[in-house]
Write a protein that holds these residues in place. Sequence first.
Motif, PDB file in Angstrom:
ATOM      1  N   ILE A 180     -27.426   9.767  42.628  1.00 62.34           N
ATOM      2  CA  ILE A 180     -28.056   9.901  41.324  1.00 62.34           C
ATOM      3  C   ILE A 180     -29.487  10.369  41.541  1.00 62.34           C
ATOM      4  O   ILE A 180     -30.287   9.666  42.162  1.00 62.34           O
ATOM      5  N   SER A 205     -32.050  10.628  39.711  1.00 60.75           N
ATOM      6  CA  SER A 205     -33.160   9.847  39.163  1.00 60.75           C
ATOM      7  C   SER A 205     -33.392   8.557  39.961  1.00 60.75           C
ATOM      8  O   SER A 205     -34.463   7.972  39.875  1.00 60.75           O
ATOM      9  N   SER A 206     -32.403   8.118  40.723  1.00 58.39           N
ATOM     10  CA  SER A 206     -32.659   6.967  41.579  1.00 58.39           C
ATOM     11  C   SER A 206     -32.012   7.182  42.945  1.00 58.39           C
ATOM     12  O   SER A 206     -30.874   6.800  43.191  1.00 58.39           O
ATOM     13  N   GLY A 239     -28.190   5.578  33.664  1.00 59.85           N
ATOM     14  CA  GLY A 239     -28.672   6.871  34.143  1.00 59.85           C
ATOM     15  C   GLY A 239     -27.844   8.048  33.704  1.00 59.85           C
ATOM     16  O   GLY A 239     -27.993   9.145  34.236  1.00 59.85           O
TER      17      GLY A 239
END
Length: 362
Positions: free
Chosen positions: A185, A187-188, A222
């Motif tokens: 992912i 974003s993380s 997310g």
Amino acid sequence: MNEAEKKDYLERYKKKKQNGEYFWPDTIAKDAVVSLGIFVLLICLAVFVGVPNEPPANPSDASYIPRPEWYFLWAFQLLKYFPGKLEGIAILGLGAAIVVGLFGLPFFDRNPKRHPLNRLVATTVMTLIVVGLVFLTIQAVVSTPPQVEAIDLGADLASRVEAGGTLYQEHCAECHGADGEGAEITSSPGDFTDPLNSEDFLITRSRDTIFQVTNYGQPGLGMQALGLAYGGQLTDQEIRVIVDFIEAWYVSPEEEAAGPDLALIETPSYAQHVQPILDKRCASCHSRRLKGNYSVVDYNAVMTSGDNAPVIIAGDAANSILVQMLHGIKTDAGGQMPPARALRADQIQLIERWIDQGAQNN
Ligand code: HEC
Ligand code: HEC
């Protein structure tokens, strides 16, 4: 009307009446014939031409632009010029004005002449009205964006799955992997999405659930909403074919039973035969999620990971915990693997043969 006109009129009226037609039955008969003709024409149009249905009504589809029938478009357009509260006043006011106007017509238009050129006021008013209606209708047509083209995504499953696959690669693969195997992912970093292609995902999520999750996302986890109704780009129809594509990853027990008989393979290869089975049936719990701390992401992990490692003893399938679990034998490490539905007998046989032959990275 002066006296002379009145006399003239009455005379013509009398003459007409003498050699004229009767409303009943003459005019009625004519009307009946014309009505019947139009009726037959309508039936023929309905039977031979028809009108394509719009898609079924869907309250969550925000992309749909509701339009009145073409003959009401002028009224629809007119209301655009009366914003907000004025709209209600316009509807009532205009309606009342039209009704009152029609009621009053015999009182304020007493012109006995019938030729349009002799009735300038009436003709002008009517012309203005007609021109206005045409103008408003054209305005309504050109000022409304076209309906989001209901692209033809195919009627049969195969073409829907194909269309869904294209959309999936475009909109989902980045975060869920090209084959639904999961991906990091962005974003993380370090977090991975769970596989969408695993059997336990596909068995436990209904089509509707996958549809809804795609439609309004999992913002907390997310994934933003992807449906048009929630600010994304995908129409309901597009999400539906993506779901068809995702569902096609699921191989039912019947389909799987029809697969090639793996027991016939004399020297199984890890890369060619074993890893694909693990990817398909074990990865959902043993890759990002490390149930029992066991991972099947690659050969090394398969051989060495696990709370009870080693779970594979090269050359000795019978004493390998993994094989016992595949057979559903209760071990210290747990019960049957995969828990929901055991592997096919020939798949187990293939893994046993591969272990007995030395469990090599071949
Ligand atoms: C920006 C990244 C991103 C994109 C693009 C994305 N997703 Fe997701 N999706 C996620 C994350 C993050 C989760 C929640 C965590 C997880 O699944 O591990 C998730 C969860 C899901 C789930 C629920 C999984 C479960 O275990 O219940 C489904 C179904 C899903 N996504 C389908 C789709 C589909 C279909 C598309 C494309 C139309 C898509 N996603 C596009 C990031 C994304
Ligand atoms: C639905 C999730 C799920 C799937 C799919 C699954 N497992 Fe497991 N596995 C578990 C859980 C949970 C454990 C931990 C023990 C327990 O609770 O039974 C485990 C434990 C194990 C262990 C023991 C690890 C140790 O060292 O303690 C092995 C080996 C194993 N699984 C192999 C497999 C194999 C091979 C497959 C595919 C053929 C598979 N599992 C599919 C959930 C799963």
